[in-house]
Structures are given as C-alpha cells and as structure tokens.
Design a protein around this motif. Structure first.
Motif, PDB file in Angstrom:
ATOM      1  N   LEU A 109      -9.372 -18.209   4.223  1.00 53.43           N
ATOM      2  CA  LEU A 109      -9.848 -17.596   5.459  1.00 53.43           C
ATOM      3  C   LEU A 109     -10.613 -18.614   6.292  1.00 53.43           C
ATOM      4  O   LEU A 109     -11.515 -19.296   5.795  1.00 53.43           O
ATOM      5  CB  LEU A 109     -10.760 -16.412   5.135  1.00 53.43           C
ATOM      6  CG  LEU A 109     -11.409 -15.721   6.340  1.00 53.43           C
ATOM      7  CD1 LEU A 109     -10.357 -15.005   7.174  1.00 53.43           C
ATOM      8  CD2 LEU A 109     -12.496 -14.756   5.883  1.00 53.43           C
ATOM      9  N   ILE A 110     -10.237 -18.726   7.561  1.00 49.23           N
ATOM     10  CA  ILE A 110     -11.001 -19.537   8.506  1.00 49.23           C
ATOM     11  C   ILE A 110     -12.002 -18.652   9.243  1.00 49.23           C
ATOM     12  O   ILE A 110     -13.189 -18.953   9.309  1.00 49.23           O
ATOM     13  CB  ILE A 110     -10.067 -20.240   9.514  1.00 49.23           C
ATOM     14  CG1 ILE A 110      -9.132 -21.211   8.780  1.00 49.23           C
ATOM     15  CG2 ILE A 110     -10.883 -20.971  10.579  1.00 49.23           C
ATOM     16  CD1 ILE A 110      -8.104 -21.855   9.683  1.00 49.23           C
ATOM     17  N   ARG A 111     -11.483 -17.500   9.755  1.00 48.44           N
ATOM     18  CA  ARG A 111     -12.370 -16.624  10.516  1.00 48.44           C
ATOM     19  C   ARG A 111     -11.755 -15.232  10.629  1.00 48.44           C
ATOM     20  O   ARG A 111     -10.530 -15.094  10.723  1.00 48.44           O
ATOM     21  CB  ARG A 111     -12.596 -17.202  11.917  1.00 48.44           C
ATOM     22  CG  ARG A 111     -13.641 -16.464  12.753  1.00 48.44           C
ATOM     23  CD  ARG A 111     -14.184 -17.372  13.851  1.00 48.44           C
ATOM     24  NE  ARG A 111     -13.149 -17.780  14.784  1.00 48.44           N
ATOM     25  CZ  ARG A 111     -12.922 -17.183  15.956  1.00 48.44           C
ATOM     26  NH1 ARG A 111     -13.655 -16.141  16.321  1.00 48.44           N
ATOM     27  NH2 ARG A 111     -11.988 -17.626  16.762  1.00 48.44           N
ATOM     28  N   VAL A 112     -12.603 -14.204  10.609  1.00 46.78           N
ATOM     29  CA  VAL A 112     -12.169 -12.841  10.919  1.00 46.78           C
ATOM     30  C   VAL A 112     -12.209 -12.684  12.432  1.00 46.78           C
ATOM     31  O   VAL A 112     -13.279 -12.722  13.044  1.00 46.78           O
ATOM     32  CB  VAL A 112     -13.070 -11.788  10.240  1.00 46.78           C
ATOM     33  CG1 VAL A 112     -12.649 -10.380  10.661  1.00 46.78           C
ATOM     34  CG2 VAL A 112     -13.011 -11.926   8.721  1.00 46.78           C
ATOM     35  N   LEU A 113     -11.040 -12.524  13.042  1.00 43.85           N
ATOM     36  CA  LEU A 113     -10.955 -12.427  14.501  1.00 43.85           C
ATOM     37  C   LEU A 113     -11.236 -11.015  14.995  1.00 43.85           C
ATOM     38  O   LEU A 113     -11.846 -10.829  16.047  1.00 43.85           O
ATOM     39  CB  LEU A 113      -9.563 -12.875  14.965  1.00 43.85           C
ATOM     40  CG  LEU A 113      -9.148 -14.293  14.557  1.00 43.85           C
ATOM     41  CD1 LEU A 113      -7.694 -14.545  14.935  1.00 43.85           C
ATOM     42  CD2 LEU A 113     -10.057 -15.331  15.203  1.00 43.85           C
ATOM     43  N   GLU A 114     -10.769 -10.014  14.232  1.00 46.01           N
ATOM     44  CA  GLU A 114     -10.999  -8.617  14.595  1.00 46.01           C
ATOM     45  C   GLU A 114     -11.108  -7.783  13.323  1.00 46.01           C
ATOM     46  O   GLU A 114     -10.468  -8.086  12.315  1.00 46.01           O
ATOM     47  CB  GLU A 114      -9.847  -8.058  15.448  1.00 46.01           C
ATOM     48  CG  GLU A 114      -9.684  -8.696  16.804  1.00 46.01           C
ATOM     49  CD  GLU A 114      -8.532  -8.080  17.593  1.00 46.01           C
ATOM     50  OE1 GLU A 114      -8.117  -6.946  17.255  1.00 46.01           O
ATOM     51  OE2 GLU A 114      -8.045  -8.736  18.527  1.00 46.01           O
ATOM     52  N   LYS A 115     -11.917  -6.725  13.397  1.00 43.19           N
ATOM     53  CA  LYS A 115     -12.017  -5.740  12.319  1.00 43.19           C
ATOM     54  C   LYS A 115     -12.270  -4.392  12.972  1.00 43.19           C
ATOM     55  O   LYS A 115     -13.334  -4.160  13.536  1.00 43.19           O
ATOM     56  CB  LYS A 115     -13.145  -6.095  11.348  1.00 43.19           C
ATOM     57  CG  LYS A 115     -13.331  -5.082  10.221  1.00 43.19           C
ATOM     58  CD  LYS A 115     -14.524  -5.437   9.336  1.00 43.19           C
ATOM     59  CE  LYS A 115     -14.730  -4.404   8.240  1.00 43.19           C
ATOM     60  NZ  LYS A 115     -15.923  -4.702   7.392  1.00 43.19           N
ATOM     61  N   ASN A 116     -11.270  -3.499  12.908  1.00 45.10           N
ATOM     62  CA  ASN A 116     -11.358  -2.220  13.602  1.00 45.10           C
ATOM     63  C   ASN A 116     -10.930  -1.077  12.689  1.00 45.10           C
ATOM     64  O   ASN A 116     -10.011  -1.228  11.876  1.00 45.10           O
ATOM     65  CB  ASN A 116     -10.455  -2.220  14.844  1.00 45.10           C
ATOM     66  CG  ASN A 116     -10.840  -3.300  15.838  1.00 45.10           C
ATOM     67  OD1 ASN A 116     -11.975  -3.359  16.297  1.00 45.10           O
ATOM     68  ND2 ASN A 116      -9.897  -4.170  16.170  1.00 45.10           N
ATOM     69  N   HIS A 117     -11.589   0.078  12.852  1.00 49.44           N
ATOM     70  CA  HIS A 117     -11.145   1.270  12.140  1.00 49.44           C
ATOM     71  C   HIS A 117      -9.699   1.572  12.516  1.00 49.44           C
ATOM     72  O   HIS A 117      -9.305   1.445  13.683  1.00 49.44           O
ATOM     73  CB  HIS A 117     -12.024   2.473  12.505  1.00 49.44           C
ATOM     74  CG  HIS A 117     -13.329   2.512  11.766  1.00 49.44           C
ATOM     75  ND1 HIS A 117     -13.417   2.839  10.434  1.00 49.44           N
ATOM     76  CD2 HIS A 117     -14.596   2.262  12.181  1.00 49.44           C
ATOM     77  CE1 HIS A 117     -14.685   2.799  10.049  1.00 49.44           C
ATOM     78  NE2 HIS A 117     -15.421   2.441  11.085  1.00 49.44           N
ATOM     79  N   ASP A 118      -8.901   1.977  11.535  1.00 43.92           N
ATOM     80  CA  ASP A 118      -7.491   2.278  11.779  1.00 43.92           C
ATOM     81  C   ASP A 118      -7.358   3.726  12.245  1.00 43.92           C
ATOM     82  O   ASP A 118      -7.588   4.655  11.465  1.00 43.92           O
ATOM     83  CB  ASP A 118      -6.687   2.066  10.495  1.00 43.92           C
ATOM     84  CG  ASP A 118      -5.192   2.250  10.717  1.00 43.92           C
ATOM     85  OD1 ASP A 118      -4.785   2.570  11.849  1.00 43.92           O
ATOM     86  OD2 ASP A 118      -4.431   2.077   9.746  1.00 43.92           O
ATOM     87  N   PRO A 119      -6.971   3.961  13.513  1.00 43.78           N
ATOM     88  CA  PRO A 119      -6.851   5.341  14.005  1.00 43.78           C
ATOM     89  C   PRO A 119      -5.767   6.141  13.299  1.00 43.78           C
ATOM     90  O   PRO A 119      -5.799   7.371  13.304  1.00 43.78           O
ATOM     91  CB  PRO A 119      -6.528   5.156  15.496  1.00 43.78           C
ATOM     92  CG  PRO A 119      -5.961   3.780  15.606  1.00 43.78           C
ATOM     93  CD  PRO A 119      -6.649   2.971  14.553  1.00 43.78           C
ATOM     94  N   ALA A 120      -4.802   5.462  12.672  1.00 45.80           N
ATOM     95  CA  ALA A 120      -3.732   6.177  11.971  1.00 45.80           C
ATOM     96  C   ALA A 120      -4.276   6.993  10.802  1.00 45.80           C
ATOM     97  O   ALA A 120      -3.641   7.964  10.369  1.00 45.80           O
ATOM     98  CB  ALA A 120      -2.674   5.193  11.467  1.00 45.80           C
ATOM     99  N   LEU A 121      -5.461   6.635  10.298  1.00 49.07           N
ATOM    100  CA  LEU A 121      -6.027   7.373   9.169  1.00 49.07           C
ATOM    101  C   LEU A 121      -6.364   8.811   9.534  1.00 49.07           C
ATOM    102  O   LEU A 121      -6.529   9.661   8.656  1.00 49.07           O
ATOM    103  CB  LEU A 121      -7.268   6.655   8.642  1.00 49.07           C
ATOM    104  CG  LEU A 121      -7.023   5.274   8.021  1.00 49.07           C
ATOM    105  CD1 LEU A 121      -8.332   4.660   7.558  1.00 49.07           C
ATOM    106  CD2 LEU A 121      -6.037   5.360   6.863  1.00 49.07           C
ATOM    107  N   LEU A 122      -6.461   9.103  10.837  1.00 55.10           N
ATOM    108  CA  LEU A 122      -6.700  10.483  11.265  1.00 55.10           C
ATOM    109  C   LEU A 122      -5.520  11.391  10.918  1.00 55.10           C
ATOM    110  O   LEU A 122      -5.664  12.613  10.860  1.00 55.10           O
ATOM    111  CB  LEU A 122      -6.968  10.529  12.777  1.00 55.10           C
ATOM    112  CG  LEU A 122      -8.246   9.829  13.259  1.00 55.10           C
ATOM    113  CD1 LEU A 122      -8.308   9.837  14.783  1.00 55.10           C
ATOM    114  CD2 LEU A 122      -9.479  10.496  12.671  1.00 55.10           C
ATOM    115  N   LEU A 123      -4.350  10.798  10.693  1.00 57.25           N
ATOM    116  CA  LEU A 123      -3.185  11.591  10.283  1.00 57.25           C
ATOM    117  C   LEU A 123      -3.366  12.177   8.885  1.00 57.25           C
ATOM    118  O   LEU A 123      -2.743  13.186   8.536  1.00 57.25           O
ATOM    119  CB  LEU A 123      -1.928  10.705  10.266  1.00 57.25           C
ATOM    120  CG  LEU A 123      -1.266  10.351  11.587  1.00 57.25           C
ATOM    121  CD1 LEU A 123      -0.236   9.249  11.358  1.00 57.25           C
ATOM    122  CD2 LEU A 123      -0.600  11.572  12.200  1.00 57.25           C
TER     123      LEU A 123
END
Length: 235
Positions: A109-123
């Motif tokens: 790993l060089i860097r975490v560019l993005e980390k977001n909650h996955d909206p698909a989990l609402l399914l």
C-alpha cells in the motif's frame, strides 16, 4: 593488507553491490496501480479454502467484474462495509523470494485514496412488493397467493424471495453504484390461479438492470431506468 584478507574484503564488496543492484532492479521493475476494493469479501479457494478480497483496477470504478484477490496488500487494514480506492505498488519477486503457494508479485500500500460506506449494503434486507410498473399490487381476490417479497444476502451474493405464488433464489452478479444484475433464478413450479401478479413479477425480475433506494422503498428498474417493481422495507 594480507592477500587472504584482501580477497575477503573484495568478496564482501561484490556481494554488497550485488544485493544493492538486486534491490534497485526490483524498485525499477515495480509499478504503481490503482486498486478498488469491494466492501465485502468472498469465500474462495487458493492453496486451500480462504477468504478473498474483491478488486478492480483502474482510475474509475466503472464496468467490469470484481476479481478475486488471493494475495495480501502489505500495510492495508481492510474494514468490511467500505469501498476503497488504493494506490498500490506491485513488485515482481525473483523465484527465490516467492513463498510456497504464494504470489509472484508483492503488493504494498502506498496510500488510501478513498474510503466510503458502500450504499449497496442498504439492499441487505427483506422487502415486500407494493407496485408493479407503477400500479399498486392488489391480492385481495387471490386467496391462494401471498405477498411477493425479495431478500438480498450480499455477503453470500444471493437473492431470494417469492413472486406471490412460487419461491425463487439465485446469484447476485452485480450490486453496485445503482446497477443490479441477477444470475439465472431457480423457481418452484406451483400452479396458482386468479391473478397475473406472479407472472408479472417473474417477467419484471428477468429485466432488472438497476435499483434506487429512498424513504425505505426499493425500486427496481430496467435498462432505460423505467420502474419495474417497487418494494417496501420490512423492518
């Protein structure tokens, strides 16, 4: 300096230079890639049964299928439920460095560019059908039918439910960024009369290409975005 000592010093210098050259070559041969990591892992089989990350490569999370990732990414701490965008260094290993049944590439790993909650989990729930093509579902005259439902189990990549008459189950081929694809749905073959709801639900399920969730309502749509089915969250 005695000849024996001189030879030892020369040998040491050759080994040191060779080691530095090998390390330098590895750095030169390495590449930097953008990895997307899915919010959920999947069971897989490498050298034996294990759990795999799902990855895509490229600057944007568009198209393509998730690939099973059997290796590890040094320095990356995975947390389920999040979509990650990573900058990763890929370094080819020489044969002597490749672990038994391991990857021939070292991922760091060089860097975490993005980390977001996955909206698909609402399914990930049970939903009860309310509308077909914008029309309210009325089963009051069909005493042999039940209320159609659909349930998503994202961890197992499964979908199941009933069309009011027959039960169905199958695989989830895609559930991301508003896109939704089912694999072939296996369905029981009970005969039900006095309503066209089961056939309409089945036909609609076979055309599903996307979804939207708003105010505890799940709307399944076709390729053009037209509403096929609308469900209400059970709990």
């Amino acid at each position: 300096m005695k000849p024996t000592v001189a030879l030892l010093v020369i040998g040491f210098l050759i080994l040191a230079v060779g080691g530095c050259t090998s390390t330098a070559n590895r750095v030169i041969n390495s590449t930097v890639s953008t990895f997307w990591i899915n919010s959920r892992t999947v069971p897989c089989t490498g050298a034996g049964p294990q759990t795999c990350l799902q990855v895509k490569r490229g600057p944007e999370l568009d198209g393509g299928e998730w690939e099973y990732f059997y290796a590890t990414i040094a320095g990356f701490d995975y947390e389920p439920g999040y979509l990650y965008k990573l900058s990763v260094r890929e370094t080819p290993l020489i044969d002597a460095e490749v672990p038994a049944d391991g990857s021939s590439i070292e991922y760091t790993l060089i860097r975490v560019l993005e980390k977001n909650h996955d909206p698909a989990l609402l399914l990930n729930d049970i939903w009860v059908l309310e509308r077909i093509a914008g029309e309210a579902v009325d089963l009051t005259a069909a005493t042999d039918l039940r209320q159609p439902t659909i349930e998503f189990q994202l961890a197992e990549q499964r979908v199941m439910g009933n069309n009011g008459c027959n039960s169905f189950n199958g695989t989830l081929q895609k559930a991301e960024q508003g896109n939704l694809r089912f694999g072939p749905l296996a369905m029981t073959r009970k005969a039900c009369m006095n309503s066209d709801v089961p056939d309409r639900v089945t036909a609609a399920l076979n055309r599903v290409a996307g979804y939207a969730i708003e105010s505890l309502r799940l709307t399944l749509v076709d390729e053009s975005g037209e509403e096929l089915l609308q469900y209400r969250k059970v709990d």
